[in-house]
Design an enzyme around this catalytic site. Structure first.
Site, PDB file in Angstrom:
ATOM      1  CB  SER A 154      -0.965  -0.051   1.183  1.00  0.00           C
ATOM      2  OG  SER A 154      -1.974   0.910   1.072  1.00  0.00           O
ATOM      3  CG  ASP A 198      -6.902  -2.171  -3.500  1.00  0.00           C
ATOM      4  OD1 ASP A 198      -7.411  -1.098  -3.101  1.00  0.00           O
ATOM      5  OD2 ASP A 198      -5.709  -2.463  -3.310  1.00  0.00           O
ATOM      6  CG  HIS A 203      -5.905  -1.971   0.164  1.00  0.00           C
ATOM      7  ND1 HIS A 203      -5.103  -1.529  -0.871  1.00  0.00           N
ATOM      8  CD2 HIS A 203      -5.356  -1.470   1.293  1.00  0.00           C
ATOM      9  CE1 HIS A 203      -4.123  -0.800  -0.385  1.00  0.00           C
ATOM     10  NE2 HIS A 203      -4.255  -0.750   0.929  1.00  0.00           N
TER      11      HIS A 203
END
Length: 288
Positions: free
Chosen positions: A156, A248, A278
Site C-alpha cells: 500500500s 481494491d 486491499h
C-alpha cells in the site's frame, strides 16, 4: 457492470466487520486508528512463528532485523516498508509477515519504521525510507548482516515508498544494487482516479473517506515523483513484481505501474489476487 467476484471468506469477513459497528479509523484520529490497526493484526493476521533472530537496530530510523539464521554470509537482503496510508502501521503491525518472509525466502529482512503523518507529513516518510535503505546498503556494523544486493518491498503506502526509493536509487545508486522490487497493492499513481476507485471505494474495507484522510494527512504534492511513483518514470528500474487485489479501489494504480514497466522492457511479474480486498496480506488468519 456485472457484480464483481467476491471470495466467500472475504464476503463473510466484510459482513463481520460491518456488523461490529465500530468507528472508522479516520473518525477516531491518528492515535486511535493506530491502536485499531495493532488490534487488527492480533485479531486477524497469522500468529508469529518462531525465528532465530529478531533484533531492534538503531539506524537512522528504528529498524528491526528478522533472520531464520543466527549467522549469515554476505548476500541479498530484503528491506520491508510497511503500509497504512502513511498515517498508521508500523513494525508491530507487519511483524508476522516479515517473519514469514524471512523464513520462506531464507533472506534477512529489515523492517523500516518511518515517521508518520500528519505529525510528519510529506516528504518525511520518503526521506526516512530512503535514508534507511542507503544505511542498510552501506553495511552498517550494527546490522551484523552484509548486503550484497537489496530487494525493496512494501504494501500500500509502503509499496508507494518502495517504488519511489527504488527510483531514487536508480538515479543515485546506493553502495549495493537494488536487485528487485515487490510492490503489494501499491499506491503507485495516487494523483489519478482510475475506474476501480469508484467501483470499490465503499464496502470493501478501504473507503473513499479513509483514502481522503490518508492523502490529506500526508499532503503529498501532485506532480512530485516522490509522491507519485509513475511520475519518476520506469526506465532502468530493477525487476518488478506487482501484486494487487481484485476488489481494491487502488487496484488499477498497480495495474498501470506494472503495464508501464512491461512496456519499458523491465522484467515484470503482475499478479492479481481475485475476489479479495486491499490489506489481505496482513489478514491471513481470516483470509488465508
Amino acid at each position: 457492470m456485472a457484480d464483481p467476484f467476491v471470495r466467500p471468506d472475504v464476503r463473510a469477513f466484510l459482513d463481520y466487520l460491518a456488523g461490529l459497528g465500530r468507528p472508522a479509523g479516520h473518525e477516531v484520529g491518528p492515535e486511535g486508528a493506530r491502536q485499531m490497526m495493532v488490534a487488527s493484526r492480533h485479531a486477524f493476521d497469522a500468529p508469529m512463528r518462531d525465528i532465530a533472530v529478531i533484533r531492534d537496530i538503531a539506524g537512522p530510523v528504528p529498524l528491526r532485523l528478522y533472520d531464520a539464521r543466527e549467522d549469515r554470509a554476505p548476500g541479498p537482503l530484503l528491506a520491508f516498508i510497511h503500509g497504512g496510508g502513511w498515517v498508521i502501521g508500523g513494525i508491530e503491525t507487519h511483524e508476522p509477515l516479515c517473519i514469514d518472509l524471512a523464513i520462506e525466502l531464507d533472506l534477512p529482512v529489515v523492517a523500516v519504521d518511518y515517521r508518520l503523518a500528519p505529525e510528519h507529513p510529506f516528504p518525511a516518510a520518503f526521506e526516512d525510507s530512503l535514508g534507511a535503505v542507503r544505511w542498510i546498503a552501506g553495511g552498517a556494523p550494527e546490522l551484523s548482516r552484509t548486503a550484497t544486493s537489496l530487494f525493496l518491498a512494501g504494501d500500500s503506502a509502503g509499496g508507494n515508498l518502495a517504488a519511489v526509493v527504488s527510483a531514487a536509487l536508480r538515479d543515485e545508486p546506493a553502495a549495493v544494487p537494488v536487485a528487485g522490487q515487490w510492490l503489494i497493492y501499491p499506491a503507485a499513481d495516487p494523483c489519478v482516479r482510475y475506474p476501480s476507485y469508484d467501483q470499490f471505494n465503499e464496502g470493501f474495507l478501504l473507503t473513499k473517506a479513509s483514502m481522503d484522510w490518508f492523502e490529506e494527512s500526508y499532503a503529498g504534492p501532485r506532480g512530485d515523483w516522490r509522491y507519485s511513483p509513475l511520475l519518476a518514470g520506469v526506465e532502468r528500474l530493477p525487476p518488478t513484481f506487482v501484486l494487487t487485489a481484485g476488489l481494491d479501489p487502488i487496484r488499477e494504480q498497480g495495474r498501470a505501474y506494472a503495464a508501464r514497466c512491461a512496456e519499458a522492457g523491465i522484467e515484470t511479474i503482475y499478479w492479481e489476487a481475485p475476489g479479495t480486498i486491499h490489506g489481505f496480506i496482513i489478514l491471513r488468519k481470516v483470509l488465508p
